[in-house]
Write an enzyme that holds these catalytic residues in place. Structure first.
Site, short mmCIF file in Angstrom:
data_model
loop_
_atom_site.label_atom_id
_atom_site.label_comp_id
_atom_site.label_asym_id
_atom_site.label_seq_id
_atom_site.Cartn_x
_atom_site.Cartn_y
_atom_site.Cartn_z
N GLN A 24 0.81 -1.36 0.11
CA GLN A 24 -0.08 -0.06 0.06
C GLN A 24 0.87 1.44 -0.07
OE1 GLN A 24 -2.91 -0.27 3.05
NE2 GLN A 24 -3.88 -2.05 2.35
N GLY A 58 17.79 1.62 -2.99
CA GLY A 58 19.51 1.76 -3.15
C GLY A 58 19.81 2.11 -4.53
N GLU A 81 14.32 31.04 -13.87
CA GLU A 81 13.20 31.33 -14.59
C GLU A 81 12.20 31.91 -13.63
OE1 GLU A 81 12.44 31.89 -17.86
OE2 GLU A 81 14.11 30.80 -18.88
N GLY A 82 12.64 32.58 -12.62
CA GLY A 82 11.86 33.17 -11.61
C GLY A 82 11.76 31.80 -10.68
N THR A 83 12.28 32.11 -9.52
CA THR A 83 12.35 31.01 -8.46
C THR A 83 10.83 30.88 -8.00
OG1 THR A 83 12.26 32.68 -6.68
CG2 THR A 83 14.37 32.07 -7.42
N PHE A 134 6.82 42.70 -3.14
CA PHE A 134 8.35 42.80 -3.43
C PHE A 134 9.35 43.83 -2.69
CE2 PHE A 134 6.37 40.61 -7.16
CZ PHE A 134 7.29 39.80 -7.47
#
Lengths: 411, 250
Positions: free
Chosen positions: A305, A366, A389-391, A409
């Site tokens: 599961q 592993g 490309e813009g965080t 901002f």
């Protein structure tokens, strides 16, 4: 009398029954040509990229030997018009190309994104007719490779603060000084689209203009950034401009202000929203296939599961992301998409892809740490995609501003 | 050179098939279809001939319902110039009937070369090309892995067990294509867009009454699980005994 309901017509291929692996029958939401484009790029990636990409990643090498064929197949700037040597595809097809390339590796998709959305697109959108005729056909075939210089060592998320400066001389020519960082294809490119301020004391970035800089110009230096633990199959460079002298017609005449490079980023981010799903699909499919084969406690681990929850979560997020990108692509094709919607898609799809890659790696046990498997490579790559490309955080603020009307901002 | 390539739409083979409730067909739900592998090699070989001569026409032909139009468009996206659908709904298994319909279409087409895959990868009869050649009174070379021309003469190579055979024949001719002749190209994105504008003609297939019918399809029986009798050299005597006494293969 009952009201007649209008018939929705948004499924272009209603005759298709769900294929194995396409639980949600998303193929029915694509046209025959869109599926043909996807399948052709998929075959290319399966046969040409997957056999070598693990080793390239370990060696820290971009597979340059693929560029010519990618160009011949039409993967660069594929949504730009045929009159400039491009494939003239719609934006959903363009997105599907990015998805399939990143199913191979984020570095391969990054190469195509930079070439198409960050170099060919600004030449197409802001360039003169001569610049378009000179560059676009050769860039479509991969004969000329480009890079895009916006980010600087001290100005990443805040490009308006850039210090790179182009000074126009009395004879109309330009002198370029400054430095750019994190530039994909920087050391491979023959031409760089460089964004620079053209006025002193410009803090808002309104004087930013684009320039086409030949990388063999005197005073232009590109140095590969070493020690990357992500996007290892991609060249990332630092660019330095030391009194680079450019002709008067090096400027992209229709570029003006920070808006111009941001328009390029909107194009590229749109493609990234699809690309990240390709990486997620690769991880999900690897995990699914491993879960059916790997036997532990006398049965395949896919029968437990805990792994089924993992796989169900992965699939759910992929399908949701695909629906977001597809809807965004349809809106882009009719010309109604907004940069905020692109932020939404980039932010969500890259974020879920990072989670899916990590969960796939864990399911693989592993084996998951080996370069022979793809999940950990994608997991490490996606940390770059999450940041460039813009965080993710910046896109959160863009969305926050879109819904509250308040600009975060400033602090 | 005018070349016809006859192609068949077949399911992708890397899935687990189910039999339809009729018991005489594969359940097509969720299957993905493509050009049969050997037919894809034939399309590629035809395109290479046209490119080398820098002249001529490649026409792809397929018999079937409207779903084969997608398969024909794929061949056109690879570079074929035009396509003909011989419209016939339902499943057709009588190779002679299919070959008759193809021959009726090919007869007055003025083709220098008629190409087939050496067999389809779903039903694998491998006779349609040869029957078409017979019906048209043309020479037929089966399962070729190389093809060159010297004027109106085709020079071909056939792979045999540990050897090969070089064959020549005059054009027009029918050839069937083995793998190894050429890897099919990926349809370029421009090719996919161009294929939408290329002519695809649909006309009824002139199928004679079938004399062959498919009565039943069945999946192979499930294989019983293997048995592990031990590990290392210690297990060898028991393995040899079982191979001799139980499996009776030694």
């Amino acid at each position: 009398m009952a009201t007649e309901l209008s018939t929705p017509t948004y499924l272009p291929s209603p005759q298709l029954t769900p294929r194995e692996g396409d639980l949600f029958n998303l193929d029915a939401a694509l046209t025959e040509e869109e599926r043909a484009v996807r399948d052709s790029v998929r075959a290319f990636v399966d046969e040409k990229v997957l056999p070598l990409i693990g080793q390239c990643y370990v060696e820290g090498r971009f597979p340059k030997e693929l560029i010519a064929e990618m160009g011949a197949n039409g993967y660069f700037g594929a949504n730009l018009p045929e009159e400039y040597g491009c494939a003239g595809l719609n934006n959903v097809m363009y997105g599907l190309i990015m998805q399939e390339l990143e199913r191979g590796d984020s570095g391969i998709r990054s190469f195509a994104s930079v070439q198409g959305a960050l170099v060919m697109y600004p030449i197409y959108a802001f360039g003169s007719e001569e610049q378009k005729r000179h560059y676009l056909p050769k860039m479509a075939t991969g004969e000329v490779i480009g890079c895009f210089g916006l980010t600087e060592p001290d100005y990443g998320s805040n490009p308006a603060g850039m210090i790179t400066r182009a000074r126009q001389q009395a004879d109309g020519t330009w002198i370029l000084n400054g430095a750019k960082m994190w530039i994909t294809n920087g050391s491979t490119a023959q031409v760089a689209v460089v964004w620079a301020k053209t006025e002193d004391g410009d803090e808002s970035g309104k004087s930013i203009r684009g320039f086409l800089v030949p990388t063999n110009a005197k005073g232009f230096k590109a140095k590969d950034q070493k020690g990357k633990l992500s996007l290892r199959a991609s060249d990332t460079s630092e660019l330095v401009f030391d009194n680079v002298h450019l002709p008067a017609d090096a400027i992209l005449p229709k570029s003006g202000g920070l808006k111009s490079p941001l328009m390029c980023l909107t194009q590229a981010r749109y493609g990234i929203s699809w690309g990240a799903l390709g990486a997620a699909m690769a991880c999900y499919e690897e995990a699914l296939s491993y879960s059916k084969e790997r036997v532990m406690f006398g049965r395949p681990i896919g029968g437990f599961q805990i792994q089924q929850v993992r796989l169900a979560d992965m699939l759910t997020e992929i399908v949701k992301g695909q629906l977001v990108s597809l809807h965004l692509g349809r809106m882009k094709d009719i010309g109604t998409f907004t940069p905020q919607q692109v932020s939404f898609a980039k932010r969500n799809n890259v974020n879920i892809a990072t989670d899916i890659a990590r969960e796939a790696r864990r399911l693989l046990g592993g084996s998951g740490i080996l370069a022979e498997y793809a999940s950990m490579r994608h997991m490490a790559n996606l940390e770059s995609v999450y940041t460039y490309e813009g965080t993710h955080d910046i896109h959160s603020l863009i969305l926050g501003q879109a819904v509250t009307g308040l600009n975060a901002f400033g602090g | 050179m005018k070349i016809a390539v006859c192609i068949k739409r077949v399911p992708d083979m890397d899935v687990r098939f189910k039999i339809a409730p009729s018991g005489t067909a594969v359940d097509e739900t969720g299957l993905k279809f493509d050009i049969s592998d050997f037919d894809g090699y034939a399309v590629e070989a035809a395109l290479q001939i046209k490119e080398k001569l820098n002249a001529g026409e490649v026409v792809v032909i397929s018999l079937g319902g409207d779903v084969v139009q997608e398969t024909l468009r794929k061949a056109m996206s690879m570079g074929a110039d035009r396509a003909v659908q011989l419209k016939a709904d339902g499943t057709h298994v009588d190779s002679f009937a299919i070959a008759s319909a193809l021959a009726a279409e090919l007869k007055d087409g003025g083709y220098d070369l008629i190409m087939f895959g050496r067999m389809s990868i779903d039903t694998a009869h491998g006779v349609t090309g040869a029957i078409v050649a017979e019906l048209l009174g043309l020479p037929c070379v089966n399962a070729i892995s190389k093809l060159e021309f010297d004027g109106r003469t085709a020079k071909m190579r056939r792979e045999l067990e540990g050897a090969y055979e070089l064959v020549e024949c005059a054009l027009p001719a029918v050839v069937t294509i083995d793998e190894g002749i050429a890897r099919p190209r990926y349809p370029s994105l421009k090719g996919i867009m161009a294929a939408k504008k290329k002519p695809l003609e649909s006309k009824p297939a002139q199928l004679p009454a079938a004399r062959l019918s498919l009565d039943a399809l069945a999946l192979p029986p499930e294989r019983a699980a293997g048995r592990i009798i031990g590990e290392g050299t210690a297990a060898v005597p028991e393995l040899v005994r079982l191979l001799k006494e139980e499996a009776k293969v030694l």
